[in-house]
Design a protein around this motif. Structure first.
Motif, PDB file in Angstrom:
ATOM      1  N   GLY A 191       0.816  -1.216   0.000  1.00 37.43           N
ATOM      2  CA  GLY A 191       0.000   0.000   0.000  1.00 37.43           C
ATOM      3  C   GLY A 191       0.842   1.256   0.000  1.00 37.43           C
ATOM      4  O   GLY A 191       0.605   2.185  -0.780  1.00 37.43           O
ATOM      5  N   LEU A 192       1.857   1.309   0.871  1.00 36.60           N
ATOM      6  CA  LEU A 192       2.728   2.484   0.929  1.00 36.60           C
ATOM      7  C   LEU A 192       3.571   2.616  -0.342  1.00 36.60           C
ATOM      8  O   LEU A 192       3.797   3.725  -0.845  1.00 36.60           O
ATOM      9  CB  LEU A 192       3.634   2.388   2.154  1.00 36.60           C
ATOM     10  N   GLY A 193       4.027   1.500  -0.881  1.00 35.54           N
ATOM     11  CA  GLY A 193       4.826   1.551  -2.107  1.00 35.54           C
ATOM     12  C   GLY A 193       4.040   2.101  -3.273  1.00 35.54           C
ATOM     13  O   GLY A 193       4.528   2.966  -4.023  1.00 35.54           O
ATOM     14  N   LEU A 194       2.800   1.625  -3.455  1.00 42.30           N
ATOM     15  CA  LEU A 194       1.958   2.124  -4.550  1.00 42.30           C
ATOM     16  C   LEU A 194       1.614   3.592  -4.349  1.00 42.30           C
ATOM     17  O   LEU A 194       1.588   4.372  -5.310  1.00 42.30           O
ATOM     18  CB  LEU A 194       0.685   1.289  -4.648  1.00 42.30           C
ATOM     19  N   ALA A 195       1.337   3.987  -3.121  1.00 39.34           N
ATOM     20  CA  ALA A 195       0.974   5.379  -2.845  1.00 39.34           C
ATOM     21  C   ALA A 195       2.130   6.325  -3.164  1.00 39.34           C
ATOM     22  O   ALA A 195       1.956   7.345  -3.846  1.00 39.34           O
ATOM     23  CB  ALA A 195       0.549   5.524  -1.384  1.00 39.34           C
ATOM     24  N   LEU A 196       3.323   6.000  -2.688  1.00 38.92           N
ATOM     25  CA  LEU A 196       4.461   6.902  -2.835  1.00 38.92           C
ATOM     26  C   LEU A 196       5.075   6.849  -4.229  1.00 38.92           C
ATOM     27  O   LEU A 196       5.826   7.759  -4.611  1.00 38.92           O
ATOM     28  CB  LEU A 196       5.520   6.565  -1.784  1.00 38.92           C
ATOM     29  N   ALA A 197       4.762   5.813  -5.016  1.00 42.18           N
ATOM     30  CA  ALA A 197       5.293   5.732  -6.378  1.00 42.18           C
ATOM     31  C   ALA A 197       4.571   6.667  -7.328  1.00 42.18           C
ATOM     32  O   ALA A 197       5.079   6.965  -8.416  1.00 42.18           O
ATOM     33  CB  ALA A 197       5.188   4.295  -6.892  1.00 42.18           C
ATOM     34  N   LEU A 198       3.403   7.159  -6.945  1.00 44.17           N
ATOM     35  CA  LEU A 198       2.635   8.063  -7.805  1.00 44.17           C
ATOM     36  C   LEU A 198       3.279   9.444  -7.840  1.00 44.17           C
ATOM     37  O   LEU A 198       3.895   9.888  -6.866  1.00 44.17           O
ATOM     38  CB  LEU A 198       1.201   8.170  -7.287  1.00 44.17           C
ATOM     39  N   SER A 199       3.128  10.133  -8.964  1.00 40.04           N
ATOM     40  CA  SER A 199       3.687  11.479  -9.141  1.00 40.04           C
ATOM     41  C   SER A 199       2.566  12.468  -9.420  1.00 40.04           C
ATOM     42  O   SER A 199       1.470  12.086  -9.832  1.00 40.04           O
ATOM     43  CB  SER A 199       4.700  11.489 -10.289  1.00 40.04           C
ATOM     44  N   SER A 200       2.851  13.749  -9.232  1.00 37.31           N
ATOM     45  CA  SER A 200       1.806  14.771  -9.234  1.00 37.31           C
ATOM     46  C   SER A 200       1.483  15.274 -10.639  1.00 37.31           C
ATOM     47  O   SER A 200       2.250  16.035 -11.231  1.00 37.31           O
ATOM     48  CB  SER A 200       2.227  15.953  -8.355  1.00 37.31           C
ATOM     49  N   THR A 201       0.326  14.858 -11.160  1.00 38.00           N
ATOM     50  CA  THR A 201      -0.155  15.401 -12.432  1.00 38.00           C
ATOM     51  C   THR A 201      -0.434  16.891 -12.299  1.00 38.00           C
ATOM     52  O   THR A 201      -0.156  17.671 -13.213  1.00 38.00           O
ATOM     53  CB  THR A 201      -1.439  14.667 -12.864  1.00 38.00           C
ATOM     54  N   ALA A 202      -0.982  17.298 -11.153  1.00 38.32           N
ATOM     55  CA  ALA A 202      -1.392  18.687 -10.949  1.00 38.32           C
ATOM     56  C   ALA A 202      -0.218  19.659 -10.996  1.00 38.32           C
ATOM     57  O   ALA A 202      -0.394  20.825 -11.374  1.00 38.32           O
ATOM     58  CB  ALA A 202      -2.113  18.823  -9.613  1.00 38.32           C
ATOM     59  N   LEU A 203       0.983  19.209 -10.633  1.00 39.64           N
ATOM     60  CA  LEU A 203       2.141  20.107 -10.615  1.00 39.64           C
ATOM     61  C   LEU A 203       3.102  19.862 -11.767  1.00 39.64           C
ATOM     62  O   LEU A 203       3.668  20.798 -12.328  1.00 39.64           O
ATOM     63  CB  LEU A 203       2.892  19.958  -9.285  1.00 39.64           C
ATOM     64  N   VAL A 204       3.288  18.597 -12.132  1.00 39.73           N
ATOM     65  CA  VAL A 204       4.307  18.272 -13.129  1.00 39.73           C
ATOM     66  C   VAL A 204       3.953  18.823 -14.508  1.00 39.73           C
ATOM     67  O   VAL A 204       4.773  19.469 -15.166  1.00 39.73           O
ATOM     68  CB  VAL A 204       4.530  16.744 -13.203  1.00 39.73           C
ATOM     69  N   LEU A 205       2.727  18.577 -14.970  1.00 42.13           N
ATOM     70  CA  LEU A 205       2.374  18.981 -16.332  1.00 42.13           C
ATOM     71  C   LEU A 205       2.327  20.490 -16.526  1.00 42.13           C
ATOM     72  O   LEU A 205       2.762  20.976 -17.578  1.00 42.13           O
ATOM     73  CB  LEU A 205       1.055  18.336 -16.742  1.00 42.13           C
ATOM     74  N   PRO A 206       1.816  21.290 -15.568  1.00 39.21           N
ATOM     75  CA  PRO A 206       1.931  22.733 -15.754  1.00 39.21           C
ATOM     76  C   PRO A 206       3.375  23.221 -15.840  1.00 39.21           C
ATOM     77  O   PRO A 206       3.659  24.230 -16.491  1.00 39.21           O
ATOM     78  CB  PRO A 206       1.229  23.306 -14.506  1.00 39.21           C
TER      79      PRO A 206
END
Length: 593
Positions: free
Chosen positions: A134-149
């Motif tokens: 659970g922690l591995g999957l959660a922390l592996a995600l990256s921020s669409t809201a910040l990265v793409l802008p």
């Protein structure tokens, strides 16, 4: 505590939000710092864990703090929906199909690989298997809201980041249901529910894609016929909300519906108008989301655990950076692109908070652990713009060292015309030289422009002409001519003066912003300087005279004479060092006209 109409919770929260947007964005822009950091700091300061906890003691703080966190969170979620909608507007089905290899190849490998390594670390420190997953999957995600802008979707970095982020957004629903299936009280039924949701969601998206192609053009055509911007805006927001609600009802994330809506509108003639109308809402709502992230940080807990938090977020950033950079390099990306993309994607995501909440609900992790990693995620979101800036600077240095001009400017390039800068102006010059069979070589510091131009058949080399050693390797003493096209007045004058110092007979033709800049270039040693303002005004006058019925021959002759007179005036001003005076005269003429 009771308050009047204008002292209600809603008005107070709206005041804080609008005040933050009005103060944070200009202040941080002036300091050249991303407003992302400012919004998160505002959330920490005015949230329930900041000054909000002292409202009972100091009632006046009610008007500068946020007390209705639930309502604010709902609006923040709408901001993420609008962000994904705007991303969909920038895409097309053709482009999305062309990216399928990156999305389901690199994107899947990046998420699974990072999650596996992070989960392995938790297992080593004694976590249970399900908690580690659970922690591995959660922390592996990256921020669409910040990265793409920050990266956009057109550059090499933006395309790589978008491919991975798109897979993460698509994988969010399966991740949430998989964690639910791991709950001790769910058992095998959880996997059956997961399969059912995937099937239902797939059918729903397919129906939306087919139905939207027929419905949306008619809807926006009717809205356009009203010639009312309010009706058009309402239709745009209606499409976003309905699409999000449909996918949410099917068990998928609302952001999937927003992305599909953007893709469908991108195929219509109205996508530009829709994008411009929804842009202000997206920016404000994204700011509210970041405020809610800051509201989740307890300053006292942060002060107590700052060492552990710093170590934790550093470990996550390092793991994700190494994993992403390695995969991109194996896929053939340049070293600079791989490094910049990996650092941009290194922090946890806003969706990390969703997955952590799911893991707590499924009793895979405790509330204390979830709160710790929520604070770590907020810190990671705060440093994302800093990582992006550092990654960009390091990548630029790598490209300059490894992809520079050491072996790229060959001996046979020396006898060609050298074009410094290969943007719009440099490309036009190269086309005309090529049409007259004149050999040339372009030099450009943007590697993406270089690669694109090379694919189109232009002779372009990578190099930063602001560096003296780059100019030295160009062997300009043997060139036919030097054409300076960059839109950087100071650099153009500096290059002209430097080259003229050791290439006295080389023709140097430079692009100038105005007549005063042209005079400075002549003073520095340019053979010819072409002011953009002068040429545009002469071309405008020539077109007007022809349209008025005057014969082409006399018009061309008069324009040519006027150009020659003005060039002589500029050269005379350069000799007498009257460039500042000439600039003032032209400003006065422009003001009077």
């Amino acid at each position: 505590m009771t308050h009047g109409a204008f002292g209600s919770v809603g008005y107070s929260d709206a005041l804080v939000i609008l005040g933050a947007a009005g103060l944070v964005i200009p202040a941080f822009a002036r300091l050249r710092i991303s407003p992302v950091i400012g919004f998160i700091l505002v959330g920490m300061l005015v949230g329930p864990l900041g000054l909000g906890q002292f409202v009972d003691r100091v009632p006046a703080l009610f008007y500068v703090t946020i007390s209705n966190s639930t309502a604010i969170s709902a609006f923040a979620e709408f901001g993420i929906v609008l962000l994904l909608f705007s991303i969909g507007l920038e895409l097309s089905f053709k482009r999305l199909w062309s990216m399928r290899g990156m999305v389901f190849g690199i994107g899947a490998a990046e998420l699974i690989g990072s999650a596996a390594i992070i989960a392995g670390g938790f297992l080593l420190f004694g976590s249970s298997l399900y908690a580690a997953i659970g922690l591995g999957l959660a922390l592996a995600l990256s921020s669409t809201a910040l990265v793409l802008p920050i990266s956009g979707t057109q550059s090499a970095v933006g395309k790589a980041a978008f491919s991975m982020l798109l897979f993460e957004d698509l994988a969010l629903v399966p991740i949430v249901f998989a964690l639910g299936a791991m709950a001790p009280n769910v058992g095998d039924d959880g996997w059956a529910n997961l399969v059912g949701v995937i099937m239902t969601g797939g059918i729903t998206v397919a129906v939306m894609l087919v139905g939207g192609r027929f419905i949306l053009p008619h809807l926006f055509a009717q809205a356009a016929r009203t010639k009312s911007s309010e009706v058009f805006l309402a239709a745009s927001l209606l499409v976003v909300m309905v699409s999000s609600l449909v996918t949410a009802a099917a068990g998928l994330s609302p952001i999937v519906g927003a992305l599909v809506a953007g893709l469908l509108i991108a195929e219509t003639d109205y996508h530009g108008e829709v994008e411009s109308m929804t842009e202000p809402f997206k920016g404000l709502a994204l700011g509210v989301f970041l405020i809610t992230v800051g509201m989740g940080i307890d300053p006292l807990a942060l002060a107590k655990q700052w060492g552990s938090l710093l170590l934790a977020i550093t470990a996550v950033i390092v793991i994700k950076t190494v994993m992403t950079a390695t995969l991109l390099r194996l896929a053939g990306a340049r070293r600079g692109v791989a490094l910049e993309t990996s650092m941009l994607m290194a922090s946890p995501s806003e969706t990390t908070l969703i997955v952590l909440g799911t893991a707590v609900t499924a009793r895979l992790i405790s509330t204390d652990i979830a709160e710790f990693w929520q604070m770590a995620t907020a810190i990671g979101l705060t440093v994302t713009p800093i990582l992006a800036r550092v990654g960009h600077d390091i990548a630029r240095r790598i490209e300059l060292r490894s992809g520079g001009l050491e072996a790229d400017i060959a001996a046979d390039d020396a006898s060609r015309t050298v074009i410094l800068g290969f943007g719009r102006v440099g490309r036009m010059v190269a086309e005309l030289l090529r049409s007259h069979d004149q050999p040339y070589v372009g030099v450009e510091s943007d590697i993406d422009i270089v690669n694109q131009a090379r694919r189109e058949g232009y002779v372009v080399r990578f190099g930063d002409v602001a560096r003296p050693d780059t100019l030295d390797r160009l062997r300009l003493g043997h060139a036919n001519a030097l054409i300076i096209t960059m839109d950087d007045p100071v650099l153009a004058v500096r290059i002209t003066r430097r080259v003229r110092g050791w290439a006295s007979n080389l023709p140097i033709i430079a692009r100038a912003r105005d007549t005063a800049h042209a005079a400075e270039l002549y003073s520095a040693g340019a053979s010819d300087a072409v002011p953009e303002t002068l040429e545009s005004s002469l071309h405008l006058a020539e077109t007007a005279l022809v349209d008025l019925g005057i014969a082409m021959g006399p018009v061309i002759a008069s324009v040519h004479q006027k150009r020659e007179d003005l060039q002589n005036e500029i050269k005379a001003a350069a000799k007498l060092d009257k460039a500042p005076r000439l600039r003032r005269r032209w400003l006065e003429e422009a003001t009077n006209s």
